[in-house]
Design a protein around this motif. Sequence first.
Motif, mmCIF file in Angstrom:
data_model
loop_
_atom_site.group_PDB
_atom_site.id
_atom_site.type_symbol
_atom_site.label_atom_id
_atom_site.label_comp_id
_atom_site.label_asym_id
_atom_site.label_seq_id
_atom_site.Cartn_x
_atom_site.Cartn_y
_atom_site.Cartn_z
ATOM 1 N N SER A 69 -6.154 32.141 27.229
ATOM 2 C CA SER A 69 -6.413 30.754 26.832
ATOM 3 C C SER A 69 -5.256 30.253 25.967
ATOM 4 C CB SER A 69 -7.728 30.671 26.053
ATOM 5 O OG SER A 69 -7.829 29.437 25.370
ATOM 6 N N ILE A 70 -4.751 29.069 26.305
ATOM 7 C CA ILE A 70 -3.703 28.426 25.500
ATOM 8 C C ILE A 70 -4.252 27.078 25.046
ATOM 9 C CG2 ILE A 70 -1.346 27.538 25.467
ATOM 10 C CD1 ILE A 70 -0.673 29.453 27.737
ATOM 11 N N GLU A 71 -4.304 26.882 23.741
ATOM 12 C CA GLU A 71 -4.888 25.654 23.201
ATOM 13 C C GLU A 71 -3.935 25.021 22.189
ATOM 14 O OE1 GLU A 71 -8.987 24.060 21.025
ATOM 15 O OE2 GLU A 71 -8.672 26.217 21.356
ATOM 16 N N LYS A 72 -3.738 23.726 22.359
ATOM 17 C CA LYS A 72 -2.945 22.960 21.397
ATOM 18 C C LYS A 72 -3.843 22.615 20.212
ATOM 19 C CE LYS A 72 -0.755 18.385 21.028
ATOM 20 N NZ LYS A 72 -0.385 17.172 21.801
ATOM 21 N N VAL A 73 -3.508 23.142 19.044
ATOM 22 C CA VAL A 73 -4.296 22.881 17.848
ATOM 23 C C VAL A 73 -3.836 21.577 17.202
ATOM 24 C CG1 VAL A 73 -5.011 23.787 15.605
ATOM 25 C CG2 VAL A 73 -4.620 25.357 17.518
ATOM 26 N N ARG A 87 1.428 23.457 16.491
ATOM 27 C CA ARG A 87 0.805 24.779 16.568
ATOM 28 C C ARG A 87 -0.015 24.931 17.838
ATOM 29 N NH1 ARG A 87 -2.750 24.828 12.366
ATOM 30 N NH2 ARG A 87 -4.579 25.672 13.402
ATOM 31 N N ILE A 88 0.070 26.120 18.450
ATOM 32 C CA ILE A 88 -0.819 26.457 19.564
ATOM 33 C C ILE A 88 -1.478 27.803 19.278
ATOM 34 C CG2 ILE A 88 0.521 25.188 21.298
ATOM 35 C CD1 ILE A 88 1.473 27.947 22.341
ATOM 36 N N ASP A 89 -2.664 27.981 19.842
ATOM 37 C CA ASP A 89 -3.367 29.264 19.785
ATOM 38 C C ASP A 89 -3.356 29.894 21.168
ATOM 39 O OD1 ASP A 89 -3.939 29.060 17.131
ATOM 40 O OD2 ASP A 89 -6.042 28.479 17.368
ATOM 41 N N VAL A 90 -3.038 31.188 21.207
ATOM 42 C CA VAL A 90 -3.060 31.960 22.453
ATOM 43 C C VAL A 90 -4.089 33.069 22.280
ATOM 44 C CG1 VAL A 90 -1.722 33.362 24.078
ATOM 45 C CG2 VAL A 90 -0.619 31.461 22.870
ATOM 46 N N ARG A 91 -5.098 33.095 23.161
ATOM 47 C CA ARG A 91 -6.167 34.088 23.023
ATOM 48 C C ARG A 91 -6.355 34.856 24.324
ATOM 49 N NH1 ARG A 91 -8.629 29.627 20.351
ATOM 50 N NH2 ARG A 91 -9.108 30.034 18.147
ATOM 51 N N GLY A 146 -3.205 17.603 28.605
ATOM 52 C CA GLY A 146 -2.291 17.414 27.486
ATOM 53 C C GLY A 146 -1.019 18.211 27.676
ATOM 54 N N SER A 147 -0.128 18.146 26.677
ATOM 55 C CA SER A 147 1.140 18.874 26.760
ATOM 56 C C SER A 147 1.623 19.257 25.376
ATOM 57 C CB SER A 147 2.193 18.027 27.484
ATOM 58 O OG SER A 147 2.371 16.785 26.840
ATOM 59 N N ILE A 148 2.415 20.314 25.327
ATOM 60 C CA ILE A 148 2.964 20.853 24.083
ATOM 61 C C ILE A 148 4.139 21.746 24.459
ATOM 62 C CG2 ILE A 148 1.470 22.894 24.072
ATOM 63 C CD1 ILE A 148 2.463 20.903 20.919
ATOM 64 N N THR A 149 5.048 22.014 23.541
ATOM 65 C CA THR A 149 6.108 22.993 23.805
ATOM 66 C C THR A 149 5.873 24.233 22.950
ATOM 67 O OG1 THR A 149 7.745 22.423 22.111
ATOM 68 C CG2 THR A 149 7.677 21.032 24.083
ATOM 69 N N ALA A 150 6.196 25.395 23.522
ATOM 70 C CA ALA A 150 5.982 26.671 22.830
ATOM 71 C C ALA A 150 7.233 27.524 22.948
ATOM 72 C CB ALA A 150 4.792 27.407 23.445
ATOM 73 N N PRO A 151 7.484 28.417 21.970
ATOM 74 C CA PRO A 151 8.685 29.278 22.027
ATOM 75 C C PRO A 151 8.678 30.157 23.269
ATOM 76 C CG PRO A 151 7.215 29.936 20.226
ATOM 77 C CD PRO A 151 6.689 28.647 20.752
ATOM 78 N N ALA A 152 9.700 29.994 24.095
ATOM 79 C CA ALA A 152 9.712 30.593 25.434
ATOM 80 C C ALA A 152 9.673 32.112 25.408
ATOM 81 C CB ALA A 152 10.940 30.110 26.199
ATOM 82 N N HIS A 153 10.636 32.739 24.736
ATOM 83 C CA HIS A 153 10.749 34.196 24.789
ATOM 84 C C HIS A 153 9.605 34.878 24.046
ATOM 85 C CE1 HIS A 153 14.539 33.792 26.794
ATOM 86 N NE2 HIS A 153 15.072 33.125 25.786
ATOM 87 N N LEU A 154 9.150 34.263 22.957
ATOM 88 C CA LEU A 154 8.037 34.837 22.207
ATOM 89 C C LEU A 154 6.750 34.803 23.022
ATOM 90 C CD1 LEU A 154 6.916 36.038 19.608
ATOM 91 C CD2 LEU A 154 6.688 33.711 18.685
ATOM 92 N N LEU A 155 6.479 33.673 23.664
ATOM 93 C CA LEU A 155 5.270 33.565 24.495
ATOM 94 C C LEU A 155 5.337 34.553 25.658
ATOM 95 C CD1 LEU A 155 2.606 32.151 25.114
ATOM 96 C CD2 LEU A 155 3.900 30.396 26.365
ATOM 97 N N TYR A 156 6.501 34.663 26.288
ATOM 98 C CA TYR A 156 6.656 35.604 27.406
ATOM 99 C C TYR A 156 6.402 37.042 26.951
ATOM 100 C CZ TYR A 156 8.938 38.329 31.083
ATOM 101 O OH TYR A 156 9.212 39.247 32.073
ATOM 102 N N ASP A 157 6.958 37.421 25.799
ATOM 103 C CA ASP A 157 6.763 38.791 25.291
ATOM 104 C C ASP A 157 5.299 39.072 24.981
ATOM 105 O OD1 ASP A 157 9.395 39.460 25.523
ATOM 106 O OD2 ASP A 157 9.921 39.024 23.445
ATOM 107 N N ILE A 158 4.593 38.088 24.433
ATOM 108 C CA ILE A 158 3.159 38.262 24.138
ATOM 109 C C ILE A 158 2.377 38.484 25.425
ATOM 110 C CG2 ILE A 158 1.086 37.018 23.373
ATOM 111 C CD1 ILE A 158 2.888 35.728 21.200
#
Length: 370
Positions: free
Chosen positions: A88-92, A96-100, A65-77
């Motif tokens: 783990s990155i999951e498209k809810v 919305r995505i969940d990052v665990r 699958g595919s989804i877009t996520a906020p670039a700088h926020l995801l990188y900082d996390i």
Amino acid sequence: MKVTIEREILLKSLNHVQGVVERRNTIPVLSNILIAASGETVQFTATDLDISIVESAPAIVDQDGSITAPAHLLYDIVRKLPDGTQISIEKVEDTRIDVRSGRSQFTLQALAADDFPNLSSGEMSHNFDLSVADLKRMIEKTRFAISTEETRYYLNGIYFHTIEEGDAKLCAVATDGHRLAKVEIAMPTGAKDMPGIIIPRKTVGELHKLLDSDEENVAISLSDSKIEFRIGQTIVTSKLIDGNYPDYDRVIPKNNQNAMNVETRPLTKAVDRVSTVANDRGRAIKLALAKDVLTLEVNNPDSGHAEEELMVEYDSVNIEIGFNAKYMLDVLNQLEGENVEFLFAESVDPVLVKDQGDEGTIYVLMPMRV
């Protein structure tokens, strides 16, 4: 979509692509990166509509699958998560995505992948390979001279072109009207008859970051309007500057006869020392040449006066000439050889600078009044 990926691999991929993303965007999806998973690979894409970077990385893909996520926020996390962890990155849903990772969990706002623009490269007229070392050298030796003046937009990049008379060469040139840098290498197979192209400053900067990889070669494809670089698992596609580069050869001195030979390191340090008292706006430094002696002088009414003498090899007419100290240091800091040769004409004429340790590179400095 659901993927699991090692933190180090994810961090490296995000670091490579997120630099393209501007901090402020009028189009919301351009603040995001596209994450697309299939098979055993996850692909990360970022674009600002002028340049795109795509990087593929190995991952455990539980669901395509595919989804877009906020670039700088995801990188900082990801940057702040512990080393050695699995993420783990999951498209809810489409928004919305969940990052665990371990006991950490983040829920981020997302946008649908269908909204993400595709900067496809299209038909390319020329294809050739360059070594990473050659491309990196051509960029590093010239990019300091790229103009930042938006009104002369055609100078806001590095001009790549071929010279096919005699020994065929691939050349890179940059100038801002105050200094010029030119690098030549042997023309690679496939580059013959390629159009002259201007690679934008931002593309040059992003590309340079990627050239620290362990890859040996870069596959380059280009047309009149776009260029593509393939470095291992990373693809950089960029629009080119639409404009005609000026005839830079006219400003390269051909008959400067007054030659000064000097050790590179002592000259660089002397210019740096003397320019300490220079005015930040003008930063003018005067060079006075007499037989075997160079006198460097800065006179700033606001802060003081500095002067230093250097022993050089010079046996010609006395000359006094001024330069912007910063521009002079920019050139001197590129030099590899122990010695450098300056070729002068009159005090109002451009000066040719030759690196004794790199025959394929020349520099031109324009004088200024002091």
